[in-house]
Design a protein around this motif. Structure first.
Motif, mmCIF file in Angstrom:
data_model
loop_
_atom_site.group_PDB
_atom_site.id
_atom_site.type_symbol
_atom_site.label_atom_id
_atom_site.label_comp_id
_atom_site.label_asym_id
_atom_site.label_seq_id
_atom_site.Cartn_x
_atom_site.Cartn_y
_atom_site.Cartn_z
ATOM 1 N N ILE A 233 77.482 71.011 50.014
ATOM 2 C CA ILE A 233 76.810 69.962 49.252
ATOM 3 C C ILE A 233 75.384 69.772 49.756
ATOM 4 O O ILE A 233 75.126 69.860 50.959
ATOM 5 C CB ILE A 233 77.568 68.618 49.418
ATOM 6 N N ILE A 234 74.460 69.484 48.825
ATOM 7 C CA ILE A 234 73.150 68.994 49.228
ATOM 8 C C ILE A 234 72.989 67.582 48.677
ATOM 9 O O ILE A 234 73.538 67.233 47.617
ATOM 10 C CB ILE A 234 71.979 69.885 48.774
ATOM 11 N N LEU A 235 72.242 66.753 49.397
ATOM 12 C CA LEU A 235 71.985 65.372 49.013
ATOM 13 C C LEU A 235 70.515 65.230 48.647
ATOM 14 O O LEU A 235 69.643 65.600 49.435
ATOM 15 C CB LEU A 235 72.322 64.426 50.166
ATOM 16 N N VAL A 236 70.247 64.692 47.458
ATOM 17 C CA VAL A 236 68.872 64.551 46.986
ATOM 18 C C VAL A 236 68.613 63.081 46.665
ATOM 19 O O VAL A 236 69.113 62.537 45.672
ATOM 20 C CB VAL A 236 68.627 65.415 45.737
ATOM 21 N N ASP A 237 67.849 62.439 47.525
ATOM 22 C CA ASP A 237 67.532 61.012 47.374
ATOM 23 C C ASP A 237 66.251 60.757 48.154
ATOM 24 O O ASP A 237 66.062 61.326 49.237
ATOM 25 C CB ASP A 237 68.676 60.149 47.919
ATOM 26 N N ASP A 238 65.368 59.898 47.638
ATOM 27 C CA ASP A 238 64.100 59.697 48.326
ATOM 28 C C ASP A 238 64.185 58.673 49.456
ATOM 29 O O ASP A 238 63.179 58.369 50.099
ATOM 30 C CB ASP A 238 62.980 59.327 47.344
ATOM 31 N N HIS A 239 65.376 58.153 49.741
ATOM 32 C CA HIS A 239 65.572 57.233 50.857
ATOM 33 C C HIS A 239 66.400 57.911 51.943
ATOM 34 O O HIS A 239 67.574 58.244 51.738
ATOM 35 C CB HIS A 239 66.259 55.945 50.403
ATOM 36 N N ALA A 240 65.794 58.111 53.108
ATOM 37 C CA ALA A 240 66.475 58.798 54.207
ATOM 38 C C ALA A 240 67.725 58.050 54.665
ATOM 39 O O ALA A 240 68.731 58.665 55.026
ATOM 40 C CB ALA A 240 65.518 58.980 55.386
ATOM 41 N N VAL A 241 67.679 56.722 54.633
ATOM 42 C CA VAL A 241 68.834 55.930 55.064
ATOM 43 C C VAL A 241 70.016 56.162 54.137
ATOM 44 O O VAL A 241 71.168 56.276 54.584
ATOM 45 C CB VAL A 241 68.470 54.432 55.108
ATOM 46 N N VAL A 242 69.747 56.259 52.840
ATOM 47 C CA VAL A 242 70.818 56.521 51.870
ATOM 48 C C VAL A 242 71.426 57.895 52.111
ATOM 49 O O VAL A 242 72.657 58.059 52.148
ATOM 50 C CB VAL A 242 70.277 56.413 50.430
ATOM 51 N N ARG A 243 70.564 58.885 52.296
ATOM 52 C CA ARG A 243 71.077 60.239 52.551
ATOM 53 C C ARG A 243 71.927 60.267 53.815
ATOM 54 O O ARG A 243 72.991 60.907 53.857
ATOM 55 C CB ARG A 243 69.921 61.238 52.682
ATOM 56 N N SER A 244 71.470 59.581 54.852
ATOM 57 C CA SER A 244 72.196 59.557 56.114
ATOM 58 C C SER A 244 73.579 58.944 55.940
ATOM 59 O O SER A 244 74.574 59.434 56.497
ATOM 60 C CB SER A 244 71.394 58.778 57.163
ATOM 61 N N GLY A 245 73.661 57.867 55.156
ATOM 62 C CA GLY A 245 74.937 57.210 54.925
ATOM 63 C C GLY A 245 75.922 58.106 54.202
ATOM 64 O O GLY A 245 77.097 58.205 54.591
ATOM 65 N N TYR A 246 75.436 58.786 53.175
ATOM 66 C CA TYR A 246 76.324 59.688 52.431
ATOM 67 C C TYR A 246 76.690 60.914 53.266
ATOM 68 O O TYR A 246 77.807 61.436 53.156
ATOM 69 C CB TYR A 246 75.688 60.096 51.100
ATOM 70 N N ARG A 247 75.780 61.381 54.097
ATOM 71 C CA ARG A 247 76.102 62.525 54.964
ATOM 72 C C ARG A 247 77.258 62.172 55.901
ATOM 73 O O ARG A 247 78.186 62.960 56.067
ATOM 74 C CB ARG A 247 74.873 62.957 55.770
ATOM 75 N N ARG A 248 77.181 60.988 56.505
ATOM 76 C CA ARG A 248 78.256 60.571 57.407
ATOM 77 C C ARG A 248 79.583 60.472 56.657
ATOM 78 O O ARG A 248 80.635 60.882 57.174
ATOM 79 C CB ARG A 248 77.925 59.232 58.053
ATOM 80 N N LEU A 249 79.529 59.934 55.447
ATOM 81 C CA LEU A 249 80.746 59.810 54.642
ATOM 82 C C LEU A 249 81.350 61.169 54.317
ATOM 83 O O LEU A 249 82.553 61.406 54.523
ATOM 84 C CB LEU A 249 80.423 59.062 53.341
ATOM 85 N N LEU A 250 80.517 62.091 53.839
ATOM 86 C CA LEU A 250 81.018 63.369 53.337
ATOM 87 C C LEU A 250 81.394 64.336 54.453
ATOM 88 O O LEU A 250 82.385 65.077 54.332
ATOM 89 C CB LEU A 250 79.975 64.003 52.410
ATOM 90 N N ASP A 251 80.624 64.351 55.526
ATOM 91 C CA ASP A 251 80.938 65.266 56.624
ATOM 92 C C ASP A 251 82.245 64.895 57.316
ATOM 93 O O ASP A 251 82.829 65.723 58.033
ATOM 94 C CB ASP A 251 79.796 65.292 57.645
ATOM 95 N N GLY A 252 82.701 63.670 57.105
ATOM 96 C CA GLY A 252 83.965 63.269 57.701
ATOM 97 C C GLY A 252 85.173 63.625 56.864
ATOM 98 O O GLY A 252 86.318 63.389 57.281
ATOM 99 N N GLU A 253 84.944 64.214 55.683
ATOM 100 C CA GLU A 253 86.026 64.569 54.780
ATOM 101 C C GLU A 253 86.391 66.044 54.916
ATOM 102 O O GLU A 253 85.499 66.903 54.946
ATOM 103 C CB GLU A 253 85.624 64.295 53.325
ATOM 104 N N PRO A 254 87.682 66.364 54.986
ATOM 105 C CA PRO A 254 88.081 67.781 55.066
ATOM 106 C C PRO A 254 87.674 68.541 53.817
ATOM 107 O O PRO A 254 87.803 68.043 52.697
ATOM 108 C CB PRO A 254 89.614 67.707 55.201
#
Length: 215
Positions: free
Chosen positions: A4-25
């Motif tokens: 997956i790639i995350l495309v959003d102009d807010h770094a905080v938003v991207r960081s939050g979704y990265r933590r969510l998704l990377d924790g999923e098998p």
């Protein structure tokens, strides 16, 4: 593994979704982008299965990013994750090739489920967007329904105060091409000038102008 790639102009938003998704098998975030140009380059470099894209980006919008990505990487599946709930944005995102559309109010579990769905060739919509699409089908024609995704993007940038030359630079077009697009948009929307285009855009939720009606 769904990459997956995350495309959003807010770094905080991207960081939050990265933590969510990377924790999923079975899910792995392989890159982040803040603009349409960065997203396009990242897709070519990483070839992800899914691109999660906001529509509000630096320069060109997510709608233009979707179009450019799919022109070169048609196997990438696009999931829009945006604050925009208006029929114009939803319709144009889907016309550009998006496979799913969620609002940013969506629960984390729904986002994860939607990514898995679009990765496997299914459609995914949050309840709010499903309602917008149902209302659109029942109510029939809307002003922006006549516009192509590129015409919609030109109108969006104009509505946000961009000049024709800046629009041309953002969309990698010539100024003459942008002026031709604006002429076509005025014809399709039966607007005599750019002032009337702006008020039409405000009336239908593309932007808000001081004192303009949005009903």
């Amino acid at each position: 593994m769904i990459r997956i790639i995350l495309v959003d102009d807010h770094a905080v938003v991207r960081s939050g979704y990265r933590r969510l998704l990377d924790g999923e098998p079975g899910l792995q975030v392989v890159g982040e982008a803040a603009s349409a140009d960065e997203a396009y380059a990242l897709v070519l470099a990483e070839a992800p299965e899914v691109a999660v894209i906001d529509l509000s980006l630096r320069g060109s919008s997510g709608i233009e990013a979707i179009r450019r990505i799919l022109s070169r990487a048609p196997r990438t599946r696009i999931l829009v994750l945006s604050m925009h709930e208006g029929a114009g944005h939803v319709t144009q995102a889907l016309r550009s090739g998006a496979h799913g559309y969620l609002t940013k109010y969506s629960e984390p579990e729904r986002v994860i489920e939607a990514i898995r769905k679009v990765a496997h060739g299914q459609r995914a919509f949050s309840p709010e967007i499903a309602q917008v699409l149902a209302d659109e089908a029942l109510e029939g024609d809307r002003p922006f329904a006549h516009l192509t995704p590129r015409e919609f993007e030109v109108l969006r940038l104009l509505a946000h105060g961009e000049s024709a030359s800046h629009i041309a630079h953002s969309m990698h077009l010539s100024p003459k091409t942008v002026l031709n697009y604006l002429s076509l948009i005025r014809q399709k929307l039966d607007a005599e000038n750019d002032f009337k285009l702006l008020h039409l855009a405000a009336r239908h939720g593309l932007l808000k102008l001081p004192g303009a009606s949005v009903c």
